[in-house]
Design an enzyme around this catalytic site. Sequence first.
Site, PDB file in Angstrom:
ATOM      1  N   ASP A  36       0.860  -1.666  -0.505  1.00 27.68           N
ATOM      2  CA  ASP A  36      -0.445  -0.169  -0.305  1.00 27.68           C
ATOM      3  C   ASP A  36       0.496   1.251  -0.101  1.00 27.68           C
ATOM      4  O   ASP A  36       2.068   1.313   1.905  1.00 27.68           O
ATOM      5  CB  ASP A  36      -0.307  -0.067   1.304  1.00 27.68           C
ATOM      6  CG  ASP A  36      -2.450   0.950   0.712  1.00 27.68           C
ATOM      7  OD1 ASP A  36      -2.434   1.832   0.265  1.00 27.68           O
ATOM      8  OD2 ASP A  36      -3.410   1.309   2.258  1.00 27.68           O
ATOM      9  N   ASP A  37       0.836   2.813  -1.211  1.00 29.23           N
ATOM     10  CA  ASP A  37       1.212   3.629  -1.135  1.00 29.23           C
ATOM     11  C   ASP A  37       2.718   3.177  -1.160  1.00 29.23           C
ATOM     12  O   ASP A  37       3.532   4.397  -0.564  1.00 29.23           O
ATOM     13  CB  ASP A  37       1.191   4.189   0.577  1.00 29.23           C
ATOM     14  CG  ASP A  37      -0.522   4.510  -0.266  1.00 29.23           C
ATOM     15  OD1 ASP A  37      -1.093   4.257  -0.921  1.00 29.23           O
ATOM     16  OD2 ASP A  37      -0.578   6.011   0.265  1.00 29.23           O
ATOM     17  N   CYS A  75      -6.422   3.260  -3.532  1.00 28.91           N
ATOM     18  CA  CYS A  75      -6.312   2.716  -3.089  1.00 28.91           C
ATOM     19  C   CYS A  75      -8.041   1.894  -3.561  1.00 28.91           C
ATOM     20  O   CYS A  75      -7.667   0.899  -4.128  1.00 28.91           O
ATOM     21  CB  CYS A  75      -6.843   2.938  -1.604  1.00 28.91           C
ATOM     22  SG  CYS A  75      -5.434   2.879  -0.715  1.00 28.91           S
ATOM     23  N   LYS A 129      -6.326  -5.758   4.071  1.00 29.89           N
ATOM     24  CA  LYS A 129      -6.768  -4.888   3.958  1.00 29.89           C
ATOM     25  C   LYS A 129      -8.117  -5.042   2.485  1.00 29.89           C
ATOM     26  O   LYS A 129      -7.567  -5.915   1.615  1.00 29.89           O
ATOM     27  CB  LYS A 129      -5.995  -3.061   3.113  1.00 29.89           C
ATOM     28  CG  LYS A 129      -6.771  -2.689   2.313  1.00 29.89           C
ATOM     29  CD  LYS A 129      -5.576  -1.001   2.252  1.00 29.89           C
ATOM     30  CE  LYS A 129      -6.493  -0.365   1.442  1.00 29.89           C
ATOM     31  NZ  LYS A 129      -5.569   1.289   1.281  1.00 29.89           N
ATOM     32  N   HIS A 131     -11.554  -2.734   1.791  1.00 29.74           N
ATOM     33  CA  HIS A 131     -11.413  -1.182   1.340  1.00 29.74           C
ATOM     34  C   HIS A 131     -12.496  -1.108   0.189  1.00 29.74           C
ATOM     35  O   HIS A 131     -11.942  -0.259  -0.588  1.00 29.74           O
ATOM     36  CB  HIS A 131     -10.487  -0.287   0.567  1.00 29.74           C
ATOM     37  CG  HIS A 131     -10.216   1.162   1.199  1.00 29.74           C
ATOM     38  ND1 HIS A 131      -9.138   1.831   1.028  1.00 29.74           N
ATOM     39  CD2 HIS A 131     -11.621   1.723   1.977  1.00 29.74           C
ATOM     40  CE1 HIS A 131      -9.861   3.086   1.086  1.00 29.74           C
ATOM     41  NE2 HIS A 131     -10.828   3.555   1.790  1.00 29.74           N
ATOM     42  N   HIS A 223       1.628   2.401   3.924  1.00 37.74           N
ATOM     43  CA  HIS A 223       0.759   3.212   4.445  1.00 37.74           C
ATOM     44  C   HIS A 223       0.889   3.987   5.668  1.00 37.74           C
ATOM     45  O   HIS A 223       1.028   3.113   6.923  1.00 37.74           O
ATOM     46  CB  HIS A 223      -1.129   2.447   4.201  1.00 37.74           C
ATOM     47  CG  HIS A 223      -1.960   3.602   3.988  1.00 37.74           C
ATOM     48  ND1 HIS A 223      -2.223   4.511   4.941  1.00 37.74           N
ATOM     49  CD2 HIS A 223      -2.521   4.317   2.729  1.00 37.74           C
ATOM     50  CE1 HIS A 223      -3.318   5.822   4.183  1.00 37.74           C
ATOM     51  NE2 HIS A 223      -3.800   4.977   3.117  1.00 37.74           N
ATOM     52  N   ASP A 286      -0.185  -0.204  -4.900  1.00 38.58           N
ATOM     53  CA  ASP A 286      -1.671  -0.329  -5.687  1.00 38.58           C
ATOM     54  C   ASP A 286      -0.820   0.773  -6.202  1.00 38.58           C
ATOM     55  O   ASP A 286      -2.521   1.532  -6.600  1.00 38.58           O
ATOM     56  CB  ASP A 286      -3.181  -0.116  -4.804  1.00 38.58           C
ATOM     57  CG  ASP A 286      -2.668   0.693  -3.221  1.00 38.58           C
ATOM     58  OD1 ASP A 286      -1.555   1.488  -3.093  1.00 38.58           O
ATOM     59  OD2 ASP A 286      -3.045   0.963  -2.788  1.00 38.58           O
ATOM     60  N   ASN A 287       0.090   1.701  -5.387  1.00 34.59           N
ATOM     61  CA  ASN A 287      -0.268   3.169  -6.487  1.00 34.59           C
ATOM     62  C   ASN A 287       1.104   3.891  -5.323  1.00 34.59           C
ATOM     63  O   ASN A 287       1.776   3.202  -4.502  1.00 34.59           O
ATOM     64  CB  ASN A 287      -1.408   4.364  -5.588  1.00 34.59           C
ATOM     65  CG  ASN A 287      -2.042   4.545  -4.423  1.00 34.59           C
ATOM     66  OD1 ASN A 287      -2.608   3.529  -4.644  1.00 34.59           O
ATOM     67  ND2 ASN A 287      -1.077   4.826  -3.956  1.00 34.59           N
TER      68      ASN A 287
END
Length: 306
Positions: A36-37, A75, A129, A131, A223, A286-287
Amino acid sequence: MGLSQFTTILGALLFLRQVAGVTQPTNPNIIIILIDDMGFNDVSFHGSNQILTPNIDAFAYNGVILNRYYVPNLCTPSRAALLTGKYPIHNGMQHFVQISDEPWGLPLGERLMPQFFRDKGYSTQLIGKWHLGFWRQDHTPIMRGFDHHFGYYNGYIDYYDHTHYMLDSNYTAGADFRRDLQRCHSDNGTYATEAFTKEARRIIEQHDLSRPLFMVLSHLAVHTGNENQPMQAPYDEVAKFEHISDPKRRTYAGMVSSLDKSVGQTMRALLDRGMLNNSIVLLYSDNGAPTLGIHSNSGSNHPFRG
Ligand SMILES: *[C@@H]1O[C@H](CO)[C@@H](O)[C@H](O)[C@H]1NC(C)=O
Ligand SMILES: *[C@@H]1O[C@H](CO)[C@@H](O)[C@H](O)[C@H]1NC(C)=O
Ligand SMILES: *[C@@H]1O[C@H](CO)[C@@H](O)[C@H](O)[C@H]1NC(C)=O
């Protein structure tokens, strides 16, 4: 029953297991490690000499590096794209992330990746996660194709006490951690990356080898945690990065390092179980790292911007 009969039945069971699990390999196991991130430049195989990621690097150099693998910038849309195989604009997921109290989610008419795999006989597992909506139970992961879920529904939680807290909306903090549909308090106090890795190892160790495994290991890392304490990493991981003078980035490096350790442990578990040679493992973020705003984590996207 005499001892010899017992032995024969056991022998037959072992024989069947061999036929099913080893001499006739199943369809490949599919393991997705979803970060994540994380910034593009925060892994050493992309050139970072500040944060060393030996396990992720070994994974990259022994596999195929996808330099043109593109993702949406947030996300919820990114995860929707993964599980549907569609651009988010085709199912209304393109705008923003899911906020805790919003009554929407990934439309129920979409057939998701775990449903396809389940139909092919896979055991389908989600760790971490989600989301993609939880305002009604039928939007939650185990109603959408996953046999098992261990983790949280919102965009982030505290790395240790597993509560979700949206400071900017003045909500009260609340526990957001579940094992399937039950609230789960047993791992309270365990650093999220370690709790998720432990669960991944348990799933791999207990996996029925006569079936293929589809597992999405969807990390909280890297994240930010809750807005009142966004940067959280184990002390011994942060201590490896004394050469980074910015304390926020030093903690971030600790988050990345803990994640890197998790990748090594997950691959090791697959190897020890004899599953690695029949597994396709995809690892991606994810990004990129948010560089502005309340969830900026001091990740680096160099040579890209923003
Ligand atoms: C949260 O509370 C503070 C203090 O009462 C207030 O100034 C702020 O506007 C509130 N924020 C939201 C999003 O309601
Ligand atoms: C973990 O414990 C803290 C302190 O008692 C509590 O506030 C929090 O809600 C607990 N988290 C979970 C997921 O039960
Ligand atoms: C994978 O490794 C296991 C354990 O070493 C072995 O039994 C199995 O035959 C191997 N499978 C393939 C497809 O190479």
